[in-house]
Design an enzyme around this catalytic site. Sequence first.
Site, PDB file in Angstrom:
ATOM      1  N   GLU A  51       0.841  -1.198   0.000  1.00  0.00           N
ATOM      2  CA  GLU A  51       0.000   0.000   0.000  1.00  0.00           C
ATOM      3  C   GLU A  51       0.875   1.247   0.000  1.00  0.00           C
ATOM      4  O   GLU A  51       2.067   1.176   0.304  1.00  0.00           O
ATOM      5  CB  GLU A  51      -0.882   0.020   1.255  1.00  0.00           C
ATOM      6  CG  GLU A  51      -1.839  -1.133   1.344  1.00  0.00           C
ATOM      7  CD  GLU A  51      -2.628  -1.165   2.635  1.00  0.00           C
ATOM      8  OE1 GLU A  51      -3.555  -1.971   2.714  1.00  0.00           O
ATOM      9  OE2 GLU A  51      -2.320  -0.392   3.580  1.00  0.00           O
ATOM     10  N   CYS A  60      -1.549  -5.358  -5.392  1.00  0.00           N
ATOM     11  CA  CYS A  60      -2.024  -6.583  -4.752  1.00  0.00           C
ATOM     12  C   CYS A  60      -0.901  -7.621  -4.700  1.00  0.00           C
ATOM     13  O   CYS A  60       0.047  -7.566  -5.479  1.00  0.00           O
ATOM     14  CB  CYS A  60      -3.195  -7.158  -5.529  1.00  0.00           C
ATOM     15  SG  CYS A  60      -4.662  -6.104  -5.565  1.00  0.00           S
ATOM     16  N   GLU A  62      -1.026 -10.727  -5.640  1.00  0.00           N
ATOM     17  CA  GLU A  62      -0.966 -11.493  -6.884  1.00  0.00           C
ATOM     18  C   GLU A  62      -0.203 -10.728  -7.956  1.00  0.00           C
ATOM     19  O   GLU A  62       0.552 -11.324  -8.725  1.00  0.00           O
ATOM     20  CB  GLU A  62      -2.390 -11.795  -7.389  1.00  0.00           C
ATOM     21  CG  GLU A  62      -3.238 -12.593  -6.425  1.00  0.00           C
ATOM     22  CD  GLU A  62      -4.028 -11.732  -5.442  1.00  0.00           C
ATOM     23  OE1 GLU A  62      -5.064 -12.209  -4.960  1.00  0.00           O
ATOM     24  OE2 GLU A  62      -3.620 -10.587  -5.157  1.00  0.00           O
ATOM     25  N   CYS A  93      -8.961 -10.086  -6.252  1.00  0.00           N
ATOM     26  CA  CYS A  93      -9.847  -9.020  -6.718  1.00  0.00           C
ATOM     27  C   CYS A  93     -10.083  -9.209  -8.219  1.00  0.00           C
ATOM     28  O   CYS A  93      -9.405 -10.011  -8.876  1.00  0.00           O
ATOM     29  CB  CYS A  93      -9.246  -7.642  -6.421  1.00  0.00           C
ATOM     30  SG  CYS A  93      -7.836  -7.196  -7.468  1.00  0.00           S
ATOM     31  N   CYS A  96      -6.975  -8.698 -10.419  1.00  0.00           N
ATOM     32  CA  CYS A  96      -5.997  -9.788 -10.313  1.00  0.00           C
ATOM     33  C   CYS A  96      -6.502 -11.066 -10.964  1.00  0.00           C
ATOM     34  O   CYS A  96      -5.712 -11.839 -11.504  1.00  0.00           O
ATOM     35  CB  CYS A  96      -5.628 -10.029  -8.852  1.00  0.00           C
ATOM     36  SG  CYS A  96      -4.494  -8.758  -8.236  1.00  0.00           S
TER      37      CYS A  96
END
Length: 140
Positions: A51, A60, A62, A93, A96
Amino acid sequence: MKCRMKRSHLMELMNAARSVRDNAHAPYSGFRVGAALRAGSGRIYTGCNVENASYPEGTCAETGALAALVAAGETEIIEAAIIADSPTPITPCGGCRQRLAEFGAGEIRVHMGTLDGRSETMTLAALLPGAFSSQQFKKD
């Protein structure tokens, strides 16, 4: 490519995702995620979420694992694992899911787990029916 992995291979993949999760940079959400991808070569590539203050411009887990896979010169995944400290297993998500579909066939297994041992496995096609692919670029 349909791949039946031994239980030890599954545990290796889940343990790799669990280990890299500890490196996640999640100072805003506090929600750390780890991912591990098994490439066509059999090698495992890992990633964790990162983040930043320009929320939600982070990456992310992935995505990080895919970046490592591509940086190593690989282009195929045959199995994936995602782990987080949540009450139920989390799915990738939407973005991803599409990224995974770029490098894996619909029948690859995506293992989703929690730190307390709960798990669920789905195929990529079940997670992303009707995935967009390079086939849509082809002209008759």
